[in-house]
Design a protein around this motif. Structure first.
Motif, mmCIF file in Angstrom:
data_model
loop_
_atom_site.group_PDB
_atom_site.id
_atom_site.type_symbol
_atom_site.label_atom_id
_atom_site.label_comp_id
_atom_site.label_asym_id
_atom_site.label_seq_id
_atom_site.Cartn_x
_atom_site.Cartn_y
_atom_site.Cartn_z
ATOM 1 N N MET A 66 0.840 -1.207 0.000
ATOM 2 C CA MET A 66 0.000 0.000 0.000
ATOM 3 C C MET A 66 0.862 1.238 0.000
ATOM 4 O O MET A 66 1.850 1.328 0.716
ATOM 5 C CB MET A 66 -0.894 0.007 1.224
ATOM 6 N N ARG A 67 0.464 2.203 -0.815
ATOM 7 C CA ARG A 67 1.111 3.518 -0.818
ATOM 8 C C ARG A 67 0.013 4.568 -0.929
ATOM 9 O O ARG A 67 -0.875 4.450 -1.755
ATOM 10 C CB ARG A 67 2.064 3.657 -2.007
ATOM 11 N N MET A 68 0.117 5.557 -0.086
ATOM 12 C CA MET A 68 -0.931 6.581 -0.093
ATOM 13 C C MET A 68 -0.502 7.820 -0.873
ATOM 14 O O MET A 68 -1.269 8.753 -1.025
ATOM 15 C CB MET A 68 -1.276 6.980 1.345
ATOM 16 N N PHE A 154 17.251 6.381 -7.867
ATOM 17 C CA PHE A 154 17.993 5.943 -6.686
ATOM 18 C C PHE A 154 16.923 5.629 -5.657
ATOM 19 O O PHE A 154 16.253 6.519 -5.162
ATOM 20 C CB PHE A 154 18.932 7.047 -6.195
ATOM 21 N N TRP A 155 16.742 4.346 -5.382
ATOM 22 C CA TRP A 155 15.583 3.956 -4.568
ATOM 23 C C TRP A 155 15.975 3.779 -3.111
ATOM 24 O O TRP A 155 16.994 3.165 -2.809
ATOM 25 C CB TRP A 155 14.969 2.664 -5.098
ATOM 26 N N SER A 156 15.146 4.342 -2.220
ATOM 27 C CA SER A 156 15.365 4.149 -0.781
ATOM 28 C C SER A 156 14.064 3.704 -0.157
ATOM 29 O O SER A 156 12.994 4.148 -0.559
ATOM 30 C CB SER A 156 15.751 5.456 -0.098
ATOM 31 N N TRP A 197 8.761 -2.361 -14.096
ATOM 32 C CA TRP A 197 9.636 -3.135 -13.215
ATOM 33 C C TRP A 197 10.782 -2.254 -12.738
ATOM 34 O O TRP A 197 11.420 -1.574 -13.545
ATOM 35 C CB TRP A 197 10.195 -4.349 -13.985
ATOM 36 N N ASN A 198 11.017 -2.322 -11.459
ATOM 37 C CA ASN A 198 12.121 -1.566 -10.874
ATOM 38 C C ASN A 198 13.149 -2.544 -10.305
ATOM 39 O O ASN A 198 12.804 -3.388 -9.477
ATOM 40 C CB ASN A 198 11.584 -0.644 -9.766
ATOM 41 N N LEU A 199 14.385 -2.447 -10.777
ATOM 42 C CA LEU A 199 15.448 -3.325 -10.266
ATOM 43 C C LEU A 199 16.368 -2.476 -9.397
ATOM 44 O O LEU A 199 17.034 -1.568 -9.898
ATOM 45 C CB LEU A 199 16.265 -3.906 -11.422
ATOM 46 N N ILE A 220 19.947 -7.523 -4.184
ATOM 47 C CA ILE A 220 19.026 -7.176 -5.264
ATOM 48 C C ILE A 220 17.615 -7.178 -4.721
ATOM 49 O O ILE A 220 17.218 -8.076 -3.976
ATOM 50 C CB ILE A 220 19.133 -8.199 -6.425
ATOM 51 N N ASP A 221 16.875 -6.141 -5.087
ATOM 52 C CA ASP A 221 15.474 -6.019 -4.691
ATOM 53 C C ASP A 221 14.727 -5.545 -5.913
ATOM 54 O O ASP A 221 15.010 -4.462 -6.424
ATOM 55 C CB ASP A 221 15.369 -4.998 -3.556
ATOM 56 N N THR A 222 13.818 -6.358 -6.424
ATOM 57 C CA THR A 222 13.085 -5.889 -7.601
ATOM 58 C C THR A 222 11.596 -5.873 -7.331
ATOM 59 O O THR A 222 11.102 -6.577 -6.448
ATOM 60 C CB THR A 222 13.344 -6.763 -8.850
ATOM 61 N N GLY A 223 10.894 -5.054 -8.085
ATOM 62 C CA GLY A 223 9.443 -4.978 -7.953
ATOM 63 C C GLY A 223 8.789 -4.807 -9.309
ATOM 64 O O GLY A 223 9.065 -3.845 -10.023
ATOM 65 N N LEU A 224 7.979 -5.800 -9.652
ATOM 66 C CA LEU A 224 7.230 -5.774 -10.920
ATOM 67 C C LEU A 224 5.767 -5.584 -10.540
ATOM 68 O O LEU A 224 5.216 -6.370 -9.771
ATOM 69 C CB LEU A 224 7.447 -7.113 -11.657
HETATM 70 N N1 SER Z 1 11.679 -1.701 -3.638
HETATM 71 C C1 SER Z 1 11.599 -1.295 -5.009
HETATM 72 C C2 SER Z 1 10.342 -0.527 -5.296
HETATM 73 O O1 SER Z 1 9.461 -0.497 -4.487
HETATM 74 C C3 SER Z 1 11.674 -2.490 -5.891
HETATM 75 O O2 SER Z 1 10.926 -3.516 -5.374
HETATM 76 O O3 SER Z 1 10.204 0.051 -6.351
#
Ligand code: SER
Length: 895
Positions: A66-68, A154-156, A197-199, A220-224
Motif C-alpha cells: 500500500m502507498r498513499m 535511486f531507490w530508498s 519493473w524496478n530493479l 538485489i530487490d526488484t518490484g514488478l
Molecule cells: N523496492 C523497489 C520498489 O518499491 C523495488 O521492489 O520500487
C-alpha cells in the motif's frame, strides 16, 4: 494471460533460477519505521542490513503493498493505486546487477513474450556499470537507455535504511498515449511510458544523519507491478480494465444511479485496500493505519454518494474482493465475516452524518465563495461533527476552487487535544491555622494497610466543611505526599472528600464537598480513591529510588531539599551544583527502571531513630523524628526514613520517566518525573503527539508537492515520504513494559528526528515553490505590459493579483520597469481579509509624481498604510473590496 497465471509464472520462473518462493508479508509491517508495507523488500530489511542471516540467498515473493502518496491520481490515471501487488525477486549477497538485469529481460521478452522494441530503460545517471550491462550483455542501443537523476533512479525504503541505484523497465504505450512534449521520455508524468519493473541494486544503508554507508553484502530487490504487467499482457491500456478490477467495476456499475467513471474506479481501488487492511488486523481509528483505513472507507463512501448510491454498499463490495482474491490470499476467506462487519459499522456511522455534513459543507462553500478560503474552524467542524477526514475536505474544497486553512485546522485540533489533556481538577485551599484542634487527640491512621475503614465522626467544622474521624485510611498531606481524596458514606448519604491534611499534632482533617448532616457520632464508611493513591505511591517509592540513584551517580553531597509526590508526577529538589547532562539523566532513568524490573520488595521497618541511623538510613535534614521511626526499605537498594505510603514491590512502579531537570536556586536542582500508569501514558502520549505532528507535516508536504506540480514544477519522486511512520505506539508500549527507558528515549528521539527531517523537506519545497512563482511572475510580467494605459502621456499599469507575495510584486515591477523605462506601476495583491500593495514610479517621473503621494491616496481608500521613497512604496491594507476604488483615487492624481 490471467493475473493468477502471471503470479504463477513469475514464481515458477524464479524457482527455475534457484529462488525460493516465500510468502508475502502482512500489510502491517514489523518494521517500526513505516506505517504500511510499501514494497516487497520490507520484510527483508534486516537481511539487507546484515542484521539477520537469510534462510535462502535467493527468494521471490508476491507482496501486497500500500502507498498513499498517489491517492489523488487514483482513478484519474490508468495506472495509479493505493493497494497493489508487487512481484519481486531478491538476492542477499548472492547475484548482483548482471543477473538481475538478465533475469528480468528474459522473463519479459521470452516468457511473457513482450516485444523488445516496446521496452525502454532508465538507469541512475552515475551507474555506468548498469549502462554497460544493458548495452553489452542485453545488447540494447544506447538511445533507449536513459540516464536519470537521484529523484527517479535511486531507490530508498525511507529516510533511513537500505538503498541503492536502480534500473527501471518501461513499456512504451505509443505516442497516442503521451503528452506530445518533445522531451517526453521514461520518467515523464504522462501515460506513454509505463514503468513496469524496478530493479534496485541495494548497496548502502542511509543512516540517521543521511550518510550513505556501503553495505558489506550488496543485494538485489526488484518490484514488478502486477496490475501494470497484467494490463500489458491482457492487451488493455488501463489497469482498471484487467481481470483484477473488472468484476468489481461491474458490481459498482450495477449499484450506481449516476455516471462518474472516476468515482467508480476510486471505489474499486479503495475497497481492495480496505478489505486487505482489515484482513491484516487494521480497524478504523483516528490515527496511524486505522486512520488510513478510515480515510479510504469514507472517501469511497463520498464517491458512492456522487454515484447516487443512497445506502451502505461498500461492505457488500468487500465480498467481491474476497471472492476474487481468496485463492491468492486464503486469509481473506477466513476473515470475511470480520471484514464485512467492520466496514458495515464504519459505513453506518458515516452515512448517518454524511448527508448533513454535505449540506453543511455546501453552505460553508457558499459563505466563503468570495474569499475562496475555508477557515480552519469550519474544516474542524466537518472533521469533528461530521467525521470528514481533513484530506476529504481538502479534496471537496479543491473541486469548488477553495483552499482550506490547514494551519487554522491544526490549531483547532491542538486546542481539542489540550482540552482533553486538562482534567477537571478542582483544588481547594483551606486555611487550617484558624481551627481549634485542642479537643482532638491524634487520629489513628490505618491507611498504610487499608483503603477503607468503618469509623465515626468525632468533630465537624461547618464553615470550613472539615470532618475529623476517630480513625482514618485517608493520608493527610505531609512529607511531600499529597492528601488522599475519596468518599464518606452513611445510610443513604455520600459526600466526597476533596483533600486531607494533617495537623502538626497528627489530627487528620478531611475536607468534604458537603456536610449533609454529618455530625459527631455519625458512623461512616471512609473509602479512599484507590487508583489515585496507587499512582501516588508509585511516585513516592520512585522518589526514593531516584534519590538513591542520584547519590550513587553524583555523590553523597546530593541531599533532598524538598519534594512533591502526587498522582500526576513527582518533583524532587536536591543539592547539587551543576545541571545534569542528558547522559546522566538517561543513566539515572535506566537505573531506576532497572530497580523496577528487579521487583524489589518494599517494606517498612519500625526502629528507634538511633538504630535507623546506625543502619545507614537516609534522614531528611531539619526534619523532626520521634523515638520510633519508620524506615522504608526497597530491597537492599534504598533505606530512607519516611512516613508516607508506598507500593509493596518496585514492580508496582511500572515505569519511570524524567520529564525535566532545572535549576531551582544556587546549588539546588529540580527533577520532575513520572511513574506508574501515568509514565506509561506519558511516553505513549508524547509519541502519539509527535506522531500527530509528523502526520500533519506529511500532509503539508503532500499539499506542497501538489502545489509545486500545479506551478509547473516536478513533483518530488520521494515515493516513500508518505508512508514513513513513525515509530508505532505498540513498540513504545513494549519498551515501556520492558522497563527499557533507553529504548523509549530512542523511539522518542527517532520521532523528533522525523519532525526535523520533514520540516527541512517542507522548507525546501516552500523555497522551490517560491522560485517557481518567481519564474512564473517573470514570464507573465511581459503579458501584463499590454494592459498598461497612457494617462497624460505617462504609461500606467493598475493590476490586481491573487495571493502574490511582496517578492513577486517586486519581481513583476522590476521586470516591467526594465521594459517600459518610464512608467507608474500600481499593484495590489489580495489575501483573505487583507491586501498588500506596491506602487513604483521610474526616477525620470519623480519630478512630477511621488510614489508616496500616490500610496497615501491608495491607503486612505483601502484602510492601509505603507512606507518607502518617491520611487517606490510598499504597503498593506485591510479592505481588499476597495481596491478598484483605490486605483481610481490614484488615477485621479496622475491626471
Ligand atoms: N523496492 C523497489 C520498489 O518499491 C523495488 O521492489 O520500487
Amino acid at each position: 494471460m490471467k493475473s493468477s497465471e502471471i503470479r504463477d509464472k513469475f514464481s515458477r520462473f524464479f524457482e527455475s533460477k534457484g529462488h525460493k518462493t516465500l510468502p508475502g508479508s502482512s500489510l502491517v509491517p514489523t518494521d517500526p519505521t513505516v506505517l504500511l508495507t510499501l514494497a516487497g523488500m520490507l520484510q527483508f530489511k534486516p537481511v539487507f542490513l546484515g542484521q539477520e542471516k537469510p534462510a535462502h540467498k535467493r527468494a521471490a515473493t508476491v507482496q501486497k503493498c500500500m502507498r498513499m502518496n498517489d491517492i489523488e491520481n487514483v482513478g484519474v490515471t490508468p495506472r495509479h493505486h493505493t493497494f497493489f501487488e508487487m512481484l519481486g525477486n531478491f538476492s542477499f549477497g548472492d547475484y548482483f546487477k548482471k543477473e538481475a538485469i538478465q533475469f528480468a529481460w528474459e522473463l519479459l521478452t521470452k516468457e511473457f513474450k513482450i516485444p523488445a522494441l516496446k521496452l525502454k530503460i532508465a538507469i541512475y545517471e552515475k551507474d555506468d556499470e548498469a549502462f554497460e550491462i544493458w548495452r553489452k550483455n542485453i545488447g540494447l542501443p544506447k538511445e533507449i537507455i536513459y540516464r536519470l537523476g537521484e529523484d527517479n533512479n535511486f531507490w530508498s525504503v525511507g529516510p533511513t535504511g537500505p538503498c541503492g541505484p536502480c534500473s527501471e523497465i518501461y513499456y512504451d504505450q505509443g505516442p497516442a498515449k503521451g503528452c506530445g512534449k518533445p522531451d517526453c521520455a521514461p520518467g515523464c508524468d504522462c501515460d506513454r511510458y509505463l514503468e513496469i519493473w524496478n530493479l534496485v541494486f541495494i548497496s548502502y544503508n542511509r543512516n540517521e544523519k543521511g550518510e550513505l554507508i556501503p553495505l558489506k553484502q550488496k543485494g538485489i530487490d526488484t518490484g514488478l507491478g502486477l496490475e501494470r504487467i497484467a494490463s500489458v499482457l491482457q492487451g488493455v491500456d488501463d489497469n482498471f480494465e484487467t481481470d483484477l478490477f473488472q468484476p468489481l467495476i461491474k458490481a459498482i456499475d450495477a449499484l450506481k444511479a449516476e455516471s462518474s467513471p472516476v468515482s467508480v474506479r476510486i471505489i474499486a481501488d479503495h475497497i481492495r485496500a480496505v478489505t486487505h487492511l482489515i484482513s491484516d488486523g487494521v480497524f478504523p481509528a483516528n490515527m496511524g493505519r486505522g486512520y488510513v483505513l478510515r480515510r479510504l472507507i469514507r472517501r469511497a463512501i463520498s464517491h458512492g454518494k456522487r454515484l447516487g448510491i443512497t445506502k451502505p454498499f461498500l461492505f457488500d463490495l468487500s465480498r467481491v474482493v474476497v471472492r476474487e482474491m481468496k485463492d491468492a490470499y486464503p486469509q481473506l476467506a477466513e476473515k470475511e465475516k470480520t471484514i464485512v462487519a467492520a466496514i458495515k459499522e464504519e459505513e453506518d456511522n458515516f452515512f448517518a452524518t454524511l448527508e448533513q455534513g454535505m449540506k453543511w459543507f455546501a453552505e460553508a462553500v457558499k459563505a466563503h465563495e468570495q474569499d475562496k478560503f475555508l477557515p480552519g474552524a469550519e474544516a474542524f467542524k466537518l472533521h469533528d461533527t461530521y467525521g470528514f477526514p481533513i484530506e476529504l475536505t481538502v479534496e471537496l474544497c479543491l473541486e469548488k476552487g477553495l483552499k482550506v486553512d490547514l494551519a487554522g485546522f491544526e490549531k483547532e485540533m491542538e486546542a481539542q487535544r489540550e482540552r482533553a489533556r486538562q482534567g477537571h481538577q478542582a483544588e481547594k485551599k483551606t486555611d487550617l491555622t484558624s481551627l481549634d484542634l485542642s479537643p482532638f487527640s491524634p487520629t489513628n491512621f490505618t491507611g498504610y494497610e487499608k483503603t477503607a475503614e468503618e469509623t465515626k465522626v468525632v468533630g465537624v467544622f461547618a464553615a470550613q466543611k472539615i470532618v475529623v474521624l476517630e480513625k482514618t485510611p485517608f493520608y493527610g498531606e505531609s512529607g511531600g505526599q499529597i492528601g488522599d481524596t475519596g468518599l464518606l458514606s452513611w445510610n443513604k448519604h455520600e459526600v466526597r472528600v476533596l483533600n486531607t491534611f494533617i495537623s502538626p499534632k497528627g489530627v487528620a482533617l478531611h475536607v468534604v464537598d458537603d456536610l449533609s448532616g454529618l455530625k459527631p457520632e455519625t458512623k461512616v464508611r471512609a473509602v479512599i480513591d484507590v487508583s489515585k493513591r496507587k499512582t501516588t505511591e508509585a511516585h513516592h517509592t520512585a522518589t526514593h529510588l531516584l534519590h538513591r540513584a542520584l547519590r550513587d551517580l553524583l555523590g553523597e553531597h546530593v541531599k533532598q531539599a524538598g519534594s512533591y509526590v502526587g498522582p500526576d508526577k513527582l518533583r524532587f529538589d536536591f543539592s547539587h551544583f551543576h545541571s545534569l547532562s542528558s547522559e546522566d539523566l538517561q543513566k539515572v532513568e535506566q537505573v531506576v527502571n532497572q530497580k523496577i524490573a528487579e521487583k524489589l520488595k518494599v517494606e517498612v521497618l519500625r526502629k528507634s531513630y538511633k538504630a535507623a541511623q546506625a543502619m545507614g538510613a537516609t534522614a531528611l535534614f531539619g526534619e523532626k523524628y520521634g523515638d520510633q521511626v519508620r524506615v522504608l526499605k526497597a530491597g537492599n537498594y534504598s533505606l530512607e526514613l519516611c512516613g508516607g505510603t508506598h507500593v509493596r514491590s518496585t514492580a508496582d512502579i511500572l515505569f519511570f520517566k524524567i520529564i525535566s531537570e532545572s535549576a531551582l536556586g544556587s546549588g539546588v536542582r529540580r527533577i520532575e518525573a513520572i511513574a506508574g500508569q501515568s509514565a506509561k501514558v506519558y511516553a505513549v502520549f508524547r509519541a502519539k503527539s509527535l506522531r500527530d505532528e509528523v502526520e500533519s507535516l506529511i500532509r503539508k508536504y503532500r499539499l506542497l508537492q501538489v502545489e509545486k506540480e500545479r506551478l509547473g514544477g516536478q513533483k518530488s519522486l520521494e515515493t516513500n515520504i508518505f508512508e514513513i511512520e513513525v515509530t508505532e505506539l505498540e513498540n513504545i508500549a513494549k519498551a515501556v513494559d520492558n522497563h527499557d527507558s533507553n529504548n523509549v528515549n530512542k523511539f522518542l528521539d527517532h520521532l523528533l528526528g522525523r519532525v526535523d527531517w520533514l520540516k527541512e523537506r517542507i522548507a525546501k519545497a516552500e523555497r522551490e515553490i517560491e522560485a517557481l512563482k518567481e519564474r512564473a511572475a517573470q514570464r507573465s510580467a511581459g503579458g501584463y505590459a499590454a494592459e498598461a494605459v497612457e494617462i497624460g502621456g505617462v504609461k500606467v499599469l493598475f493590476k490586481e493579483f491573487k495571493e502574490n507575495n511582496m517578492d513577486l510584486l517586486r519581481t513583476i515591477s522590476d521586470t516591467l520597469q526594465e521594459q517600459f523605462k518610464s512608467s507608474i506601476l500600481v499593484f495590489a495583491s489580495v489575501f483573505p481579509g487583507r491586501l498588500i500593495y506596491l506602487i513604483s514610479v521610474t526616477p525620470d517621473l519623480t519630478g512630477k509624481f511621488s510614489a508616496q503621494t500616490l500610496a497615501n491616496a491608495f491607503s486612505a481608500v483601502v484602510d492601509g498604510k505603507g512606507g518607502g521613497k518617491d520611487t517606490k512604496v510598499e504597503g498593506g491594507g485591510k479592505d481588499p473590496s476597495k481596491i478598484k476604488e483605490g486605483f481610481e483615487a490614484v488615477r485621479k492624481l496622475i491626471g
